[in-house]
Write a protein that holds these residues in place. Structure first.
Motif, mmCIF file in Angstrom:
data_model
loop_
_atom_site.group_PDB
_atom_site.id
_atom_site.type_symbol
_atom_site.label_atom_id
_atom_site.label_comp_id
_atom_site.label_asym_id
_atom_site.label_seq_id
_atom_site.Cartn_x
_atom_site.Cartn_y
_atom_site.Cartn_z
ATOM 1 N N PHE A 17 -4.520 1.884 -11.144
ATOM 2 C CA PHE A 17 -4.378 2.819 -10.028
ATOM 3 C C PHE A 17 -4.273 4.254 -10.534
ATOM 4 O O PHE A 17 -4.938 5.159 -10.016
ATOM 5 C CB PHE A 17 -3.149 2.466 -9.195
ATOM 6 C CG PHE A 17 -2.855 3.466 -8.111
ATOM 7 C CD1 PHE A 17 -3.689 3.589 -7.011
ATOM 8 C CD2 PHE A 17 -1.750 4.301 -8.197
ATOM 9 C CE1 PHE A 17 -3.433 4.521 -6.013
ATOM 10 C CE2 PHE A 17 -1.480 5.234 -7.210
ATOM 11 C CZ PHE A 17 -2.317 5.345 -6.113
ATOM 12 N N ALA A 72 -6.844 7.206 -9.841
ATOM 13 C CA ALA A 72 -6.404 8.422 -9.159
ATOM 14 C C ALA A 72 -6.767 9.661 -9.965
ATOM 15 O O ALA A 72 -7.193 10.686 -9.409
ATOM 16 C CB ALA A 72 -4.896 8.366 -8.917
ATOM 17 N N ALA A 120 0.814 -1.217 0.000
ATOM 18 C CA ALA A 120 0.000 0.000 0.000
ATOM 19 C C ALA A 120 0.847 1.266 0.000
ATOM 20 O O ALA A 120 0.536 2.243 -0.692
ATOM 21 C CB ALA A 120 -0.939 0.001 1.209
ATOM 22 N N LEU A 149 -8.183 2.375 -3.076
ATOM 23 C CA LEU A 149 -7.296 3.262 -2.326
ATOM 24 C C LEU A 149 -7.211 4.632 -2.986
ATOM 25 O O LEU A 149 -7.198 5.663 -2.300
ATOM 26 C CB LEU A 149 -5.902 2.640 -2.230
ATOM 27 C CG LEU A 149 -4.859 3.425 -1.432
ATOM 28 C CD1 LEU A 149 -5.264 3.523 0.034
ATOM 29 C CD2 LEU A 149 -3.484 2.761 -1.557
ATOM 30 N N ALA A 150 -7.157 4.659 -4.308
ATOM 31 C CA ALA A 150 -7.105 5.933 -5.021
ATOM 32 C C ALA A 150 -8.321 6.787 -4.687
ATOM 33 O O ALA A 150 -8.214 8.007 -4.492
ATOM 34 C CB ALA A 150 -7.027 5.690 -6.527
ATOM 35 N N PHE A 194 -6.143 -1.243 -5.073
ATOM 36 C CA PHE A 194 -5.437 0.000 -5.384
ATOM 37 C C PHE A 194 -6.400 1.026 -5.975
ATOM 38 O O PHE A 194 -6.281 2.223 -5.712
ATOM 39 C CB PHE A 194 -4.276 -0.276 -6.341
ATOM 40 C CG PHE A 194 -2.971 -0.566 -5.650
ATOM 41 C CD1 PHE A 194 -1.812 0.079 -6.025
ATOM 42 C CD2 PHE A 194 -2.905 -1.487 -4.611
ATOM 43 C CE1 PHE A 194 -0.603 -0.185 -5.389
ATOM 44 C CE2 PHE A 194 -1.715 -1.764 -3.964
ATOM 45 C CZ PHE A 194 -0.551 -1.110 -4.351
ATOM 46 N N GLU A 195 -7.348 0.567 -6.776
ATOM 47 C CA GLU A 195 -8.374 1.482 -7.280
ATOM 48 C C GLU A 195 -9.178 2.067 -6.117
ATOM 49 O O GLU A 195 -9.455 3.274 -6.082
ATOM 50 C CB GLU A 195 -9.309 0.744 -8.234
ATOM 51 C CG GLU A 195 -8.705 0.431 -9.585
ATOM 52 C CD GLU A 195 -9.633 -0.391 -10.465
ATOM 53 O OE1 GLU A 195 -9.617 -0.180 -11.693
ATOM 54 O OE2 GLU A 195 -10.371 -1.242 -9.933
ATOM 55 N N ILE A 253 -1.882 -3.249 -12.993
ATOM 56 C CA ILE A 253 -2.154 -2.704 -11.661
ATOM 57 C C ILE A 253 -1.790 -1.222 -11.625
ATOM 58 O O ILE A 253 -2.552 -0.388 -11.115
ATOM 59 C CB ILE A 253 -1.374 -3.490 -10.591
ATOM 60 C CG1 ILE A 253 -1.947 -4.907 -10.463
ATOM 61 C CG2 ILE A 253 -1.426 -2.773 -9.238
ATOM 62 C CD1 ILE A 253 -1.044 -5.869 -9.716
ATOM 63 N N GLN A 254 -0.626 -0.876 -12.165
ATOM 64 C CA GLN A 254 -0.212 0.526 -12.211
ATOM 65 C C GLN A 254 -1.200 1.356 -13.014
ATOM 66 O O GLN A 254 -1.596 2.453 -12.597
ATOM 67 C CB GLN A 254 1.188 0.635 -12.826
ATOM 68 C CG GLN A 254 2.293 0.061 -11.965
ATOM 69 C CD GLN A 254 3.629 0.056 -12.689
ATOM 70 O OE1 GLN A 254 3.688 -0.023 -13.922
ATOM 71 N NE2 GLN A 254 4.713 0.131 -11.936
ATOM 72 N N MET A 280 3.797 6.371 -6.941
ATOM 73 C CA MET A 280 3.465 6.461 -8.367
ATOM 74 C C MET A 280 2.909 7.833 -8.716
ATOM 75 O O MET A 280 2.877 8.218 -9.884
ATOM 76 C CB MET A 280 2.455 5.373 -8.747
ATOM 77 C CG MET A 280 3.021 3.978 -8.809
ATOM 78 S SD MET A 280 1.818 2.804 -9.495
ATOM 79 C CE MET A 280 1.138 2.101 -8.004
ATOM 80 N N ASP A 331 3.550 1.840 -1.337
ATOM 81 C CA ASP A 331 4.184 2.114 -2.628
ATOM 82 C C ASP A 331 3.270 2.907 -3.555
ATOM 83 O O ASP A 331 3.748 3.560 -4.490
ATOM 84 C CB ASP A 331 4.563 0.801 -3.325
ATOM 85 C CG ASP A 331 5.635 0.032 -2.567
ATOM 86 O OD1 ASP A 331 6.386 0.674 -1.808
ATOM 87 O OD2 ASP A 331 5.718 -1.191 -2.738
ATOM 88 N N ALA A 332 1.964 2.845 -3.305
ATOM 89 C CA ALA A 332 1.010 3.468 -4.220
ATOM 90 C C ALA A 332 1.229 4.973 -4.390
ATOM 91 O O ALA A 332 1.296 5.463 -5.526
ATOM 92 C CB ALA A 332 -0.418 3.174 -3.763
#
Length: 285
Positions: free
Chosen positions: A184, A188, A60, A272-273, A269-270, A180-181, A66, A62-63
């Motif tokens: 995310f 975001a 988490a 989390l954004a 991750f989505e 994944i990148q 980016m 690391d998100a």
């Protein structure tokens, strides 16, 4: 209102998106008779897949990197949001939901039988510990061990590489990380975390530019990680493990588990954004 709607879309459609992703990546057809839920919960534990899913939370922090940010800039808001988004019960439930539709009894029993052997039990124990170990000390010691093995034990080196190749038999790890990148960054942008949105095709092309370098880096990291994780296993035991992983049935299980783990990571991750859009920066932990 736009952020709330986007959050609802991510959360409500997560399982549908997961199945679409799995079908796209693996070309899966749903089994005629899937395993029941209780057996699947036990399967997560006996294979160590439950701990592998829990370890997604460790990524988490690391998100924000980016996006040119740091997790600690969000203070205690970050800790609270990360705990909710990467809740282990939630992620394990998502995995079981997908496995109910994709994993049949024959494949489940084959994998579970191997991991219930004395060797399998030891493997799960060390793999679980490896998932949760601190990255930097593990990486440094793993690189040292790998250099030593490369210099003195070519047979062990070959078996570790064979094992790693079998773990990602379809060779999709790099593409999965890129996906994944992308998801995310797209999330975001749409949620307003950053001051711009992205064109998906342009972003996909941008992320693919360093694909060869990423593949090389990931392979080197995987080799060092394996050198550390399996350091107390004999070369013969690693060879036995590699052979078990190469079995066609185990390959199907691993392709499925890899895809599930990647999908859950992308989905979380989505989410989390979206949570980041409601945070304020500047409050250090």
């Amino acid at each position: 209102m736009q952020q709330r709607a986007f959050r609802a879309t991510v959360n409500a459609s997560g399982r549908v998106i997961a199945m679409a992703f799995l079908a796209l990546v693996l070309g899966l057809t749903l089994p005629a008779r899937a395993a029941d839920r209780d057996k699947l919960v036990a399967f997560l534990q006996v294979t160590g897949f439950d701990v592998a899913l829990d370890s997604i939370a460790l990524a988490a922090e690391d998100a924000p990197m980016m996006l040119g940010m740091r997790a600690k800039e969000f203070g205690y808001q970050w800790k609270s949001a990360a705990e909710e988004v990467f809740d282990s019960t939630l992620m394990r439930g998502m995995a079981v939901d997908i496995l109910e539709k994709t994993l049949n009894d024959a494949l489940l029993n084959h994998a579970a039988a191997f991991y219930a052997t004395p060797l399998g039990l030891r493997l799960v124990e060390v793999e679980n510990a490896s998932h949760m170990a601190e990255d930097e000390p593990k990486r440094a010691e793993g690189e040292r061990l790998l250099a030593e093995i490369t210099e003195t034990d070519p047979e062990r080196l070959a078996q570790i590489k064979r094992m790693n190749d079998a773990i990602d038999g379809a060779g999709l790890a790099v593409r999965a990380v890129q996906e994944i990148q992308l998801r995310f960054l797209m999330a975001a942008g749409q949620a307003g975390v950053i001051g711009r949105t992205f064109d998906e095709n342009e972003l996909r092309e941008l992320l693919s530019q360093d694909e060869d370098k990423m593949r090389e880096s990931m392979q080197a990291s995987a080799m060092a990680n394996s050198a550390w994780t399996y350091r107390d296993f004999s070369t013969e035991e690693i060879e036995t493990y590699a052979a078990a992983l190469e079995d066609e049935r185990m390959q199907q299980v691993y392709d499925l588990m890899n895809a599930i783990q990647w999908e859950i990571m992308a989905n979380r991750f989505e989410a989390l954004a979206v949570r980041m859009a409601g945070m304020t920066r500047g409050e250090e932990l």
